[in-house]
Design an enzyme around this catalytic site. Structure first.
Site, short mmCIF file in Angstrom:
data_model
loop_
_atom_site.label_atom_id
_atom_site.label_comp_id
_atom_site.label_asym_id
_atom_site.label_seq_id
_atom_site.Cartn_x
_atom_site.Cartn_y
_atom_site.Cartn_z
N GLU A 1 -4.55 1.39 -11.41
CA GLU A 1 -4.18 2.79 -11.18
C GLU A 1 -4.17 3.58 -12.49
O GLU A 1 -4.47 4.77 -12.50
CB GLU A 1 -2.82 2.86 -10.48
CG GLU A 1 -2.84 2.39 -9.03
CD GLU A 1 -2.92 0.88 -8.87
OE1 GLU A 1 -2.69 0.14 -9.85
OE2 GLU A 1 -3.23 0.43 -7.75
N HIS B 1 4.84 -1.14 0.79
CA HIS B 1 3.85 -0.28 1.45
C HIS B 1 4.54 0.84 2.22
O HIS B 1 3.99 1.36 3.18
CB HIS B 1 2.97 -1.08 2.43
CG HIS B 1 2.20 -2.17 1.79
ND1 HIS B 1 2.74 -3.39 1.48
CD2 HIS B 1 0.90 -2.24 1.41
CE1 HIS B 1 1.82 -4.17 0.94
NE2 HIS B 1 0.69 -3.49 0.87
#
Lengths: 334, 442
Positions: free
Chosen positions: A57, A126
């Site tokens: 990321e 998540h």
């Protein structure tokens, strides 16, 4: 059209509209993304403009900053909002401050898309709702749609915006609205007004809230998945509430908030994220500072708990109809 | 294996307790310095690899060293870039100008004209020779000791001083720490105080250049200390994966403030050798040899422009001065380190090379030194007319709130008004000298 299709449509429109728009992220290329948001883009626009990235990321957002400095409009995807943290320095210290520190010489018109929030049994890695982190950052815009119609219009506006935007997609409502009852049959977007998505280009200005329904009994400040839960609970209780879908958390549509609270005299703030130092705290402060003499009762705040998102107890964590209903009752008792 | 109790795993026996190695530099203040442990290959020894070679073929160059100037100040070997004397003199002058600029700004900080300064003394060749080997429109993502690149590209010195003094002519509106320049029109990206962040950005810029079918390349710098940051590895991975047209430079000046290079892993490998594991070409270069830096940069730039991919260059050099004006290196390292640094001084090495060629002499050198000092002095004086930090002219209050976003949102509008109200309370006589409000208007 469901929300994923609307987002996909917005990306198709903008990639066709502006050759400087590039889309990349983990699995977004050939496969079209784990939620299929980027399906078909690579086939149509080629591998130079739509491509997979390493699982990194920091690299995804860091490269986006460099691409933006070159003059592109990068639209990177972070596969789940929970994974954005390794890219935070690039987003917070770099993208968000580029315009400021260079006095406008360099800008970062980046739109970081990322699915966020719970409700799909994603466990604690998540399901997070980290939006408050981003509203705290000077120079970042934080956008969260709650319908396919808004998702397309807001995403187009975000890509066109000359500031970096974090675009959180409430994944629980990718495929249909959600009333907060996990055992209710799932609905689709087909029969909802927000599921009607015009073809081609249109945009919805950032920084403008949407009045989901007008009312006079209380103002509900809400965004994302919780818009639909709030709507269902208040309809069920028969409360004439005014529901404001904030759509852009920052810069916030403060005028719409003030106007509504000053009209109704009561305020309920709802979000799924953890409670302490959540965006609700900012909303409560602003309402208290700016609408105090109009308030008839203390502001109520309904949120997730201050724990990580649990897997098996997801529905106990989720601020659903019971928690919201209790707050509504307290507000209405006065 | 399974032991007698049925447990799985290796038996311990009489093993010694595990221990960590905490790196320690060879010399501390007061210690005599002995550099005999340092293996410095001779000038001209390393072969010059084909610019289109496989990345792994450069392994010898990551462990050896690109060196051109030998002990007798001659340019030798296959890496000699064969620059004409005029170019050599220009590089020399730019390095001398950079050093003169550093000296003047260092004194400016000591005189209270600014809060902070960082010299690049001893490292002038790394930035200046690098800049000369690039095209003028290649994009640089610098760290904080590459002022030589701006100077090589003829960025006005007065603009640099305006920035350092954070005065009303500072085009960055007094927001950035001194020396954190930004000069888009000179291909110089805005400097961040967060280390190594510019590395993946440079890769992204290079990727964008390739996406658009451009011919410009990107280049970026980190110190050896911040090569330990995750961003370094993100950049290496992205550069390798997409074969990005980028040059990634590690300036190994031996010290990251007071941490020696061992804390970035220097005891285990060279920084250049990290390239090959990623599938990136690597070169280790004598960073005090302007010709070697030029040659290595030229090699990497040609390679990138021919779509042969990225190169990691380790510039092996020594930070002759402190980290910044806020640092006192005598508290943590031996003073003899600088004196005995075996790779010498980059300015004097190039000067002696030119003298050996019969293209320079001591008188011309002395005259050049006077000339660059005058040039810097004139720029500093001109900039001082625009104010110095904390005294005189700065940007109006309202500029503090500009450029956060393209447009001013309501919260910043309100806060700007608050700041202006506070100004009246803090400085009722806003026009008196020393309040910093002269630039604000009535």
């Amino acid at each position: 059209m469901n929300m994923i299709e609307a987002i996909n449509d917005a990306l198709h429109v903008m990639m066709g509209h502006d050759p400087d728009v590039v889309v990349f992220g983990e699995d977004v290329g050939y496969f079209g993304g784990v939620f299929r948001a980027t399906a078909g883009l690579q086939a149509k626009f080629g591998k130079m403009r739509v491509f997979d990235t390493p699982i990194n990321e920091c690299g995804i957002i860091g490269a986006a900053v460099g691409m933006a400095a070159y003059g592109l409009r990068p639209v990177p995807e972070i596969q789940f909002a929970d994974y954005i943290y390794p890219g935070l320095d690039q987003l917070i210290s770099e993208a968000a401050r580029l315009r400021y520190r260079s006095a406008g010489e360099f800008t970062a018109p980046i739109t970081v898309r990322s699915p966020f929030g719970g409700g799909i049994f994603g466990g604690q890695t998540h399901s997070q709702s980290p939006e408050a982190l981003f509203t705290h950052v000077s120079g970042l815009k934080t956008v969260i749609p709650s319908t396919p119609h808004d998702a397309k219009g807001l995403l187009i506006a975000a890509i066109e915006d000359n500031d970096p935007v974090i675009f959180f997609e409430p994944k629980r409502i990718y495929n249909g609205p959600f009333d907060g009852y996990y055992d209710h049959p799932s609905k689709t977007w087909k029969n909802y007004p927000g599921g009607q998505v015009p073809e081609g280009y249109y945009s919805i200005p950032l920084g403008k809230a949407r009045t989901v329904r007008e009312g006079s009994a209380m103002t509900v400040l809400v965004y994302g998945t919780m818009v639909h839960v709030a709507e269902a609970v208040l309809a069920e209780k028969g409360v004439d509430a005014e529901i404001l879908d904030l759509r852009t958390l920052w810069p916030l549509d403060i005028e719409a908030v003030e106007k509504s609270v000053q009209k109704t005299g009561k305020c309920l703030v709802i979000h799924e994220a953890t409670r302490t130092s959540g965006f609700g705290a900012e909303l409560v402060s602003l309402v208290q500072e700016r609408c105090f003499y109009h308030l008839e009762v203390p502001i109520e705040r309904v949120t997730g708990f201050d724990t990580p998102y649990p897997h098996s107890l997801e529905w106990a964590y989720f601020p659903g109809p019971v928690r919201i209903g209790d707050a509504v009752d307290r507000l209405m008792k006065e | 294996m399974v032991d007698q109790t049925g447990r799985i795993g290796m038996p311990r026996g009489n093993l010694p307790p595990l221990e960590l190695h905490v790196p320690e530099p060879r010399f501390r203040p007061g210690d005599p310095v002995d550099y005999s442990w340092l293996d410095i290959p001779g000038a001209g020894e390393l072969p010059r690899f084909d610019e289109a070679c496989e990345a792994r073929e450069t392994m010898p160059a990551t462990l050896g060293m690109v060196r051109v100037l030998d002990g007798k100040h001659r340019a030798v070997g296959p890496w000699d870039p064969r620059l004409d004397p005029e170019t050599l003199r220009r590089i020399l002058r730019t390095m001398a100008l950079t050093r003169a600029f550093d000296d003047r700004m260092y004194r400016g900080q000591r005189q209270g004209k600014t809060s902070f300064y960082m010299k690049c003394t001893g490292e002038e060749a790394v930035s200046v020779a690098h800049a000369y080997a690039l095209a003028g429109d290649d994009m640089v993502f610098p760290s904080y000791r590459q002022q030589g690149i701006l100077i090589a590209r003829d960025y006005p010195l007065v603009e640099m001083v305006n920035q350092i003094y954070s005065n009303r002519a500072d085009r960055l509106k007094g927001r950035q720490l001194p020396i954190m320049y930004s000069a888009r029109d000179y291909g110089f990206f805005t400097i961040s105080g967060n280390l190594a962040t510019q590395f993946p950005q440079a890769v992204g810029w290079a990727m964008a250049s390739a996406i658009k079918g451009d011919t410009r390349i990107a280049t970026s710098f980190v110190g050896e200390g911040s090569s330990a940051e995750g961003d370094f590895h993100a950049a290496m991975t992205f550069a390798a994966v997409y074969n990005a047209p980028v040059i990634l430079n590690v300036v190994n000046n031996q010290w990251a403030i007071s941490s020696f290079s061992g804390f970035a892993g220097a005891e285990r490998s060279t920084f250049a050798a990290r390239a090959v594991g990623y599938g990136i070409a690597g070169l280790r270069v004598d960073g005090n040899d302007a010709l070697a830096v030029y040659a290595a940069t030229q090699w990497a730039a040609n390679r990138a422009r021919a779509n042969k991919g990225p190169t990691l260059i380790e510039h092996f050099t020594y930070r002759a001065e402190g980290h910044s004006t806020s640092d006192d290196p005598s508290a943590y390292r031996s003073a003899h380190e600088r004196e005995e640094w075996p790779l010498g001084d980059p300015v004097m090495r190039l000067a002696r090379h030119l003298i050996a060629l019969g293209e320079w002499d001591d008188e011309r050198h002395a005259a050049m030194d006077r000339e660059v000092a005058e040039e810097v002095k004139a720029a500093a004086k001109a900039a001082e007319k625009n104010g110095v930090l904390g005294h005189g002219f700065h940007h109006p209050f309202h500029t503090m709130f500009e450029d956060v976003f393209e447009d001013l949102p309501w919260n910043l509008r309100e806060q700007a008004e608050q700041a202006i109200r506070e100004r009246e309370a803090k400085w009722p006589d806003a026009r008196s000298p020393g309040t910093g409000e002269e630039g604000e208007g009535a």
